[in-house]
Design an enzyme around this catalytic site. Structure first.
Site, PDB file in Angstrom:
ATOM      1  N   ARG A   1       0.844  -1.195   0.000  1.00  0.00           N
ATOM      2  CA  ARG A   1       0.000   0.000   0.000  1.00  0.00           C
ATOM      3  C   ARG A   1       0.881   1.248   0.000  1.00  0.00           C
ATOM      4  NH1 ARG A   1      -1.828   0.708   4.371  1.00  0.00           N
ATOM      5  NH2 ARG A   1      -1.143  -1.128   5.505  1.00  0.00           N
TER       6      ARG A   1
ATOM      7  N   PHE B   1       2.175 -16.867  18.925  1.00  0.00           N
ATOM      8  CA  PHE B   1       1.476 -17.838  18.057  1.00  0.00           C
ATOM      9  C   PHE B   1       0.489 -18.690  18.866  1.00  0.00           C
ATOM     10  CE2 PHE B   1       5.526 -16.622  16.094  1.00  0.00           C
ATOM     11  CZ  PHE B   1       5.035 -16.035  14.947  1.00  0.00           C
TER      12      PHE B   1
ATOM     13  N   HIS C   1     -10.637  -2.712  11.355  1.00  0.00           N
ATOM     14  CA  HIS C   1      -9.522  -3.532  10.868  1.00  0.00           C
ATOM     15  C   HIS C   1      -9.263  -4.628  11.908  1.00  0.00           C
ATOM     16  CE1 HIS C   1      -5.019  -3.527   9.387  1.00  0.00           C
ATOM     17  NE2 HIS C   1      -5.730  -4.427   8.759  1.00  0.00           N
TER      18      HIS C   1
ATOM     19  N   CYS D   1       0.799  -7.506  11.928  1.00  0.00           N
ATOM     20  CA  CYS D   1       1.051  -7.632  13.367  1.00  0.00           C
ATOM     21  C   CYS D   1       0.296  -8.801  14.002  1.00  0.00           C
ATOM     22  CB  CYS D   1       0.715  -6.334  14.083  1.00  0.00           C
ATOM     23  SG  CYS D   1       1.885  -5.025  13.723  1.00  0.00           S
ATOM     24  N   GLY D   2      -0.165  -9.741  13.188  1.00  0.00           N
ATOM     25  CA  GLY D   2      -0.624 -10.998  13.785  1.00  0.00           C
ATOM     26  C   GLY D   2      -2.110 -11.322  13.736  1.00  0.00           C
TER      27      GLY D   2
ATOM     28  N   ARG E   1       2.873  -3.883  17.965  1.00  0.00           N
ATOM     29  CA  ARG E   1       4.245  -4.344  18.165  1.00  0.00           C
ATOM     30  C   ARG E   1       4.944  -3.347  19.055  1.00  0.00           C
ATOM     31  NH1 ARG E   1       6.779  -7.853  14.199  1.00  0.00           N
ATOM     32  NH2 ARG E   1       5.054  -8.430  12.842  1.00  0.00           N
TER      33      ARG E   1
ATOM     34  N   ARG F   1       2.378 -12.200  -0.486  1.00  0.00           N
ATOM     35  CA  ARG F   1       1.061 -12.578   0.033  1.00  0.00           C
ATOM     36  C   ARG F   1       0.508 -13.820  -0.648  1.00  0.00           C
ATOM     37  NH1 ARG F   1      -1.509  -8.951   4.064  1.00  0.00           N
ATOM     38  NH2 ARG F   1       0.117  -7.418   4.368  1.00  0.00           N
TER      39      ARG F   1
ATOM     40  N   LYS G   1      -9.635  -2.705   1.558  1.00  0.00           N
ATOM     41  CA  LYS G   1      -9.408  -1.557   2.420  1.00  0.00           C
ATOM     42  C   LYS G   1     -10.192  -0.325   1.959  1.00  0.00           C
ATOM     43  CE  LYS G   1      -7.058  -3.901   5.281  1.00  0.00           C
ATOM     44  NZ  LYS G   1      -5.733  -4.359   5.173  1.00  0.00           N
TER      45      LYS G   1
ATOM     46  N   ASP H   1      -9.214 -10.021   8.888  1.00  0.00           N
ATOM     47  CA  ASP H   1      -8.726  -8.667   8.569  1.00  0.00           C
ATOM     48  C   ASP H   1      -9.757  -7.567   8.804  1.00  0.00           C
ATOM     49  OD1 ASP H   1      -6.341  -7.260   7.565  1.00  0.00           O
ATOM     50  OD2 ASP H   1      -7.570  -6.711   5.845  1.00  0.00           O
TER      51      ASP H   1
ATOM     52  N   SER I   1      -1.343  -3.626  10.404  1.00  0.00           N
ATOM     53  CA  SER I   1      -0.949  -4.501   9.303  1.00  0.00           C
ATOM     54  C   SER I   1       0.311  -5.284   9.659  1.00  0.00           C
ATOM     55  CB  SER I   1      -0.694  -3.663   8.051  1.00  0.00           C
ATOM     56  OG  SER I   1      -1.874  -2.969   7.712  1.00  0.00           O
TER      57      SER I   1
ATOM     58  N   GLU J   1       0.666 -20.206  21.537  1.00  0.00           N
ATOM     59  CA  GLU J   1       0.696 -19.985  22.988  1.00  0.00           C
ATOM     60  C   GLU J   1      -0.152 -18.770  23.396  1.00  0.00           C
ATOM     61  OE1 GLU J   1       1.843 -22.431  24.397  1.00  0.00           O
ATOM     62  OE2 GLU J   1       3.281 -23.295  22.963  1.00  0.00           O
TER      63      GLU J   1
ATOM     64  N   TYR K   1      -1.537  -3.657  -6.767  1.00  0.00           N
ATOM     65  CA  TYR K   1      -1.251  -4.400  -5.539  1.00  0.00           C
ATOM     66  C   TYR K   1      -2.362  -4.351  -4.488  1.00  0.00           C
ATOM     67  CZ  TYR K   1       1.281  -6.904  -2.128  1.00  0.00           C
ATOM     68  OH  TYR K   1       1.651  -7.883  -1.252  1.00  0.00           O
ATOM     69  N   GLY K   2      -2.702  -5.490  -3.939  1.00  0.00           N
ATOM     70  CA  GLY K   2      -3.540  -5.672  -2.737  1.00  0.00           C
ATOM     71  C   GLY K   2      -4.453  -4.518  -2.411  1.00  0.00           C
ATOM     72  N   GLY K   3      -4.201  -3.922  -1.261  1.00  0.00           N
ATOM     73  CA  GLY K   3      -5.069  -2.871  -0.745  1.00  0.00           C
ATOM     74  C   GLY K   3      -5.212  -1.662  -1.667  1.00  0.00           C
TER      75      GLY K   3
HETATM   76  P1  GTP Z   1      -2.261  -7.825   7.468  1.00  0.00           P
HETATM   77  O1  GTP Z   1      -2.745  -8.879   6.534  1.00  0.00           O
HETATM   78  O2  GTP Z   1      -1.177  -6.980   6.876  1.00  0.00           O
HETATM   79  O3  GTP Z   1      -3.348  -6.982   8.031  1.00  0.00           O
HETATM   80  O4  GTP Z   1      -1.455  -8.580   8.666  1.00  0.00           O
HETATM   81  P2  GTP Z   1      -1.902  -9.472   9.927  1.00  0.00           P
HETATM   82  O5  GTP Z   1      -2.219  -8.579  11.078  1.00  0.00           O
HETATM   83  O6  GTP Z   1      -2.922 -10.474   9.541  1.00  0.00           O
HETATM   84  O7  GTP Z   1      -0.519 -10.198  10.315  1.00  0.00           O
HETATM   85  P3  GTP Z   1      -0.076 -11.740  10.244  1.00  0.00           P
HETATM   86  O8  GTP Z   1      -0.912 -12.632  11.120  1.00  0.00           O
HETATM   87  O9  GTP Z   1       0.007 -12.120   8.816  1.00  0.00           O
HETATM   88  O10 GTP Z   1       1.385 -11.663  10.885  1.00  0.00           O
HETATM   89  C1  GTP Z   1       2.393 -10.869  10.358  1.00  0.00           C
HETATM   90  C2  GTP Z   1       3.741 -11.243  10.906  1.00  0.00           C
HETATM   91  O11 GTP Z   1       3.737 -11.247  12.332  1.00  0.00           O
HETATM   92  C3  GTP Z   1       4.185 -12.638  10.470  1.00  0.00           C
HETATM   93  O12 GTP Z   1       5.521 -12.578  10.043  1.00  0.00           O
HETATM   94  C4  GTP Z   1       4.051 -13.464  11.722  1.00  0.00           C
HETATM   95  O13 GTP Z   1       4.961 -14.519  11.736  1.00  0.00           O
HETATM   96  C5  GTP Z   1       4.276 -12.459  12.856  1.00  0.00           C
HETATM   97  N1  GTP Z   1       3.507 -12.846  14.082  1.00  0.00           N
HETATM   98  C6  GTP Z   1       2.190 -13.143  14.138  1.00  0.00           C
HETATM   99  N2  GTP Z   1       1.816 -13.508  15.396  1.00  0.00           N
HETATM  100  C7  GTP Z   1       2.933 -13.417  16.165  1.00  0.00           C
HETATM  101  C8  GTP Z   1       3.197 -13.669  17.561  1.00  0.00           C
HETATM  102  O14 GTP Z   1       2.332 -14.042  18.350  1.00  0.00           O
HETATM  103  N3  GTP Z   1       4.495 -13.452  17.980  1.00  0.00           N
HETATM  104  C9  GTP Z   1       5.470 -13.047  17.127  1.00  0.00           C
HETATM  105  N4  GTP Z   1       6.694 -12.863  17.626  1.00  0.00           N
HETATM  106  N5  GTP Z   1       5.258 -12.812  15.801  1.00  0.00           N
HETATM  107  C10 GTP Z   1       4.010 -12.988  15.324  1.00  0.00           C
HETATM  108  C1  SPV Z   2      -2.864  -4.636   5.293  1.00  0.00           C
HETATM  109  O1  SPV Z   2      -1.890  -3.983   4.878  1.00  0.00           O
HETATM  110  O2  SPV Z   2      -3.423  -4.381   6.379  1.00  0.00           O
HETATM  111  C2  SPV Z   2      -3.367  -5.781   4.502  1.00  0.00           C
HETATM  112  C3  SPV Z   2      -2.865  -5.952   3.136  1.00  0.00           C
HETATM  113  O3  SPV Z   2      -4.226  -6.523   4.967  1.00  0.00           O
HETATM  114  S1  SPV Z   2      -3.616  -4.868   1.998  1.00  0.00           S
HETATM  115  O4  SPV Z   2      -4.714  -5.568   1.338  1.00  0.00           O
HETATM  116  O5  SPV Z   2      -2.603  -4.507   1.000  1.00  0.00           O
HETATM  117  O6  SPV Z   2      -4.137  -3.722   2.687  1.00  0.00           O
HETATM  118 MN    MN Z   3      -4.856  -5.786   7.077  1.00  0.00          MN
END
Ligand code: GTP
Ligand code: SPV
Ligand code: MN
Length: 582
Positions: free
Chosen positions: A72, A491, A229, A253-254, A398, A367, A209, A278, A251, A493, A200-202
């Site tokens: 984005r 993860f 979100h 962040c998990g 984060r 992605r 988005k 999402d 984005s 845990e 691209y994506g978003g």
């Molecule tokens: P968008 O699709 O961009 O909105 O991202 P998202 O919030 O769905 O993030 P996603 O679950 O894809 O995680 C993104 C990154 O964070 C990956 O590289 C994961 O490995 C890492 N991650 C996810 N959960 C954890 C966690 O509990 N601990 C740590 N250390 N890293 C994590």
């Molecule tokens: C984000 O960036 O929060 C995503 C990927 O989920 S995108 O569709 O490019 O916005």
């Molecule tokens: Mn997202």
């Protein structure tokens, strides 16, 4: 003249766009398998898709985007409202007249030699009163292939549009993909989007988005609901009760990971159901609770870091019917990315022979696009027209330092402040520097279609709209120790923290009251089977008074940028916290 619809406004708009952009042909997408086969053939023949190993990954394709078009682009994304103040300091603003003029000049003749696709889509279950429809016009068959997975696309959506006579207009053209000629413009007052110069994506899948967050958040404010979100998950306990949780993390962040969590081995009888990963649309139900739907029908997930140990559910989905964008490949043409396993890739995301000197093999924001139906933990409640009732809302980001593993806010108003004060280190999901801490309220900084001050006031108004609101919590999976290592295993845990959250909602576990909120005692988080010592848990669950006083000052400074429009109760809430910190 286009006569593929009985809806006059739609037919008229499609004709006007065709006149402006001059495509060779117009294709109205119906969403059939036959249509998808033809589209895939086309993408393969023009080189946009490469077939991946059909033995290990049947019906999976690799798309390598332009190397300047991988995320984005927030600096090129605009909210075009009549009044600048309505877009707020959180958005880039342009007047509607200037926005249209700038981008219309680019659309002039932009589809010459190309096919223009008309994609009717529905965000949310086709029969849900919470769902909303849109139509995306695009000259990118790659976008069509992705929209087919990410939304309910085709004839059923068109029928709903014809019945309701309302839809969000999204116009998209890839142009020449030059970042110099790229804009993502939103016209919330007109319920329309114009996006040029990115595939691209978003930036390009306009249902996601642009519609489901930026336009929908604006509509939601006028109509009394929330477009967020957030992932949505169902947590089932051994007694068979399911509690639904919505969680907003910025984005990358998990969200996808938490939505598909597999409980640790010691959690017999516990299960996580995935409703969405999402986006979440919520509105008060007659019972005073918030009811939520996932407007999407697929996952556009971050590939790097996805593995058998971090997210086995996601990995399992990706062996069939998946589009991979900007990943690397192995010698036998399987998709590969950093963190997957210890094989060495043969080709990187730009199609070059892999050389570590060129950086990561897979683009850090590479992605996968895959249907929700392929998700082993997909909840059938994701198709329920009424949605699911939300027991808890979680905010998180984060944060290497300061912010504890989990805390519960003291009231809805406190929760709104905590959401507004969210901060996170930036990631590769948007272009620009990575790892810089910035405020990302409710994980909506890039996605709120109007002034954040008005958005927080809207959030606060829910105490008058619903009398059984969910509890609001904050988590941080990303604390680091002095060696720079993650202190919490994360993860699967994270289940241990979700368990505490649900118990708090049920009132079956105590907590310690602190200035920043309710915090678990170290024995109230189950750490059986984890190699984490008491001292480390103590650190993860402590409130550093001096550190928080500094944080409060920074939050204050940030909120000041919203001036007079900021709801007074937010400042009062922050003042209370400061007083209690002493
Ligand atoms: P968008 O699709 O961009 O909105 O991202 P998202 O919030 O769905 O993030 P996603 O679950 O894809 O995680 C993104 C990154 O964070 C990956 O590289 C994961 O490995 C890492 N991650 C996810 N959960 C954890 C966690 O509990 N601990 C740590 N250390 N890293 C994590
Ligand atoms: C984000 O960036 O929060 C995503 C990927 O989920 S995108 O569709 O490019 O916005
Ligand atoms: Mn997202």
């Amino acid at each position: 003249m286009s006569t593929n619809t009985s809806n006059a406004a739609l037919a008229e708009w499609v004709n006007a766009v065709a006149k402006q952009t001059n495509p060779d042909q117009i294709h109205w997408c119906t969403g059939t398998d036959e249509e998808n086969r033809e589209l895939t053939e086309l993408l393969l023949s023009d080189g946009s898709f490469k077939e991946l190993n059909p033995e290990t990954h049947p019906n999976c394709y690799l798309h390598l985007s332009d190397s300047q078009d991988v995320a984005r682009v927030e600096h090129l994304t605009f909210i075009c409202t009549s009044e600048e103040e309505d877009a707020g300091p959180n958005n880039h603003w342009m007047s509607p007249a200037e926005g249209h003029a700038k981008i219309d000049a680019l659309f002039e003749g932009s589809m010459r030699g190309r096919t223009m696709y008309v994609i009717p889509y529905c965000m949310g279950p086709i029969d849900s009163p919470l769902s909303r429809c849109g139509v995306e016009i695009t000259d990118s068959p790659y976008v069509v292939a992705n929209m087919r997975i990410m939304t309910r696309m085709g004839s059923p959506a068109l029928l709903r549009i014809e019945r309701e006579n309302t839809f969000v207009k999204g116009l998209h053209s890839i142009g020449d993909l030059s970042p110099e000629r790229r804009y993502i413009m939103h016209f919330p007052e007109e319920l329309s989007i114009k996006s040029f110069g990115s595939g691209y994506g978003g930036n390009a899948l306009l249902g996601k988005k642009c519609h489901a967050l930026r336009i929908a958040s604006y509509q939601a404010r006028n109509e009394g609901w929330l477009a967020e979100h957030m992932l949505i998950l169902g947590l089932e306990n051994p007694e068979g009760e399911v509690h639904y949780i919505a969680a907003a993390f910025p984005s990358a962040c998990g969200k996808t990971n938490l939505a598909m969590l597999i409980a640790p081995e010691s959690y017999k009888g516990w299960k996580i159901w995935t409703v969405g990963d999402d986006i979440c649309w919520m509105r008060p139900g007659e019972d005073g609770r918030l009811w939520a739907i996932n407007p999407e029908a697929g996952f556009f997930g971050v590939a790097p870091g996805t593995s058998k140990s971090t997210n086995p559910t996601a990995l399992e989905m990706l062996y069939e019917d998946t589009i991979f964008t900007n990943v690397a490949t192995t010698a036998d043409n399987q998709p590969w990315w950093e963190g997957l396993d210890d094989r060495v890739p043969a080709k990187d995301w730009q199609g070059r022979d892999y050389d570590p000197a060129n950086g990561p093999a897979a683009q850090p924001n590479s992605r996968f696009t895959v249907s929700s139906k392929r998700c082993g933990s997909y909840s059938e409640m994701a198709e329920a027209p009424q949605g699911v009732p939300i027991s808890a809302i979680i905010f998180g980001g984060r944060r290497e330092r300061l912010v504890p593993l989990v805390f519960e806010t003291k009231s809805w108003a406190h929760g709104v402040l905590v959401g507004a004060a969210m901060a996170s280190e930036t990631t590769a999901a948007a272009t620009g520097a990575v790892g810089v801490v910035r405020r990302d309220p409710m994980a909506m900084k890039p996605f709120c279609g109007y002034n954040f001050a008005d958005y927080w006031a809207h959030w606060l108004s829910f105490t008058e709209r619903a009398d059984n609101l969910p509890g609001i919590f904050h988590v941080n999976w990303f604390r680091k120790d002095t060696d720079g290592k993650f202190m919490w295993p994360g993860f699967g845990e994270n289940m241990r923290v979700l368990e505490w959250i649900v118990e708090r909602c049920k009132g079956t576990v105590d907590a310690q009251e602190t200035a920043i909120g309710f915090i678990p005692s170290t024995d109230d988080i189950n750490v059986d089977g984890l190699s984490i010592d008491a001292e480390q848990m103590q650190e993860l669950l402590s409130v550093d008074q001096q550190g928080w006083l500094g944080e409060v000052d920074q939050i204050n400074e940030y909120l000041d940028t919203y001036g007079e429009r900021l709801p007074a109760s937010m400042r009062e809430e922050l003042h209370r916290i400061k007083q209690e910190l002493g």
